[in-house]
Design an enzyme around this catalytic site. Structure first.
Site, PDB file in Angstrom:
ATOM      1  N   ASP A   1     -14.977  10.564  41.219  1.00 53.35           N
ATOM      2  CA  ASP A   1     -13.609  10.285  40.746  1.00 53.35           C
ATOM      3  C   ASP A   1     -13.617   8.969  39.972  1.00 53.35           C
ATOM      4  O   ASP A   1     -13.917   7.925  40.537  1.00 53.35           O
ATOM      5  CB  ASP A   1     -12.695  10.186  41.982  1.00 53.35           C
ATOM      6  CG  ASP A   1     -11.215  10.041  41.655  1.00 53.35           C
ATOM      7  OD1 ASP A   1     -10.847  10.054  40.467  1.00 53.35           O
ATOM      8  OD2 ASP A   1     -10.432   9.923  42.617  1.00 53.35           O
TER       9      ASP A   1
ATOM     10  N   ASP B   1      -3.492  11.764  43.578  1.00 50.41           N
ATOM     11  CA  ASP B   1      -3.780  10.351  43.827  1.00 50.41           C
ATOM     12  C   ASP B   1      -2.549   9.628  44.361  1.00 50.41           C
ATOM     13  O   ASP B   1      -1.555   9.470  43.658  1.00 50.41           O
ATOM     14  CB  ASP B   1      -4.265   9.672  42.540  1.00 50.41           C
ATOM     15  CG  ASP B   1      -5.748   9.909  42.299  1.00 50.41           C
ATOM     16  OD1 ASP B   1      -6.499  10.038  43.293  1.00 50.41           O
ATOM     17  OD2 ASP B   1      -6.152   9.966  41.131  1.00 50.41           O
TER      18      ASP B   1
HETATM   19 ZN    ZN Z   1      -8.530  10.098  43.263  1.00 51.46          ZN
END
Ligand code: ZN
Length: 207
Positions: free
Chosen positions: A160, A15
């Site tokens: 997610d 991320d």
């Molecule tokens: Zn992510």
């Protein structure tokens, strides 16, 4: 990273945040490059939450990303950005925030290998799953299956945000085939037990 791979994780989801597209700051291409230099050879799935995005696409291609996903809001020219990821040798993904409609998806499905549905607003770990994501997953699954029927191509459908062992079966039934879990795994006492619980929950719906 080695510990979660040894505990059974299939993919490392990376991320990337820069305090502009999302209100947080995380890791950049040098960290991915360092993992590659340390002989971590799993699939690296890079989720770019940055704007503008194109410059960092190039950096993550060089750093060794296998999949690079971008938000349509982060680029003026989504078609060009997705094409450049593929031309750089990685798989391309498109990411939809909770309030972003799937409207552009049919236009770009031929250019993507992965569709990522955000089930929280991007920016922070540890948030709760937004239930309307299930409807969006189903809608994306329908488009992906129609695309598969026409072209024979398989496109992954990833989810997610707020995914845990106790809701992973529900999101799988709504159409997801790839599951990102951050705090559910990293805040658990035992990575192997937690990942095994995910697999048990997923097996329970296979029959
Ligand atoms: Zn992510």
């Amino acid at each position: 990273v080695r510990d979660v791979l040894a505990a059974g994780a299939d993919i490392i989801h990376f991320d990337v945040m820069e305090n502009h597209y999302v209100p947080n700051l995380s890791i950049g291409p040098l960290v991915l490059e360092s993992l590659r230099k340390a002989d971590i050879d799993c699939t690296m799935d890079v989720h770019l939450m940055v704007k503008p995005v194109d410059r960092l696409v190039d950096d993550f291609l060089s750093a060794g990303a296998d999949i690079i996903s971008v938000h349509p809001e982060s680029t003026e020219h989504l078609h060009r950005t997705l094409s450049s990821i593929r031309e750089g040798g990685a798989k391309a993904g498109i990411v939809f925030n909770p309030a972003t409609p799937l409207t552009v998806l049919p236009e770009v499905l031929a250019l993507v290998d992965l569709v990522l549905i955000m089930s929280v607003n991007p920016g922070f770990g540890g948030q709760s799953f937004i239930p309307s994501s299930l409807d969006k997953l189903s809608a994306a699954r329908t488009l992906i299956e129609a695309h598969h029927d026409r072209t024979g191509r398989r496109v992954r459908l990833e989810i997610d945000g707020g995914i845990k062992a106790d809701n992973v079966a529900e999101v799988a039934m709504a159409g997801a085939d790839t599951f990102v879990a951050g705090s559910a795994i990293f805040n658990s006492g035992n990575y192997s037990d937690t990942i095994a619980a995910f697999r048990t929950a997923l097996r329970s719906i296979e029959t």
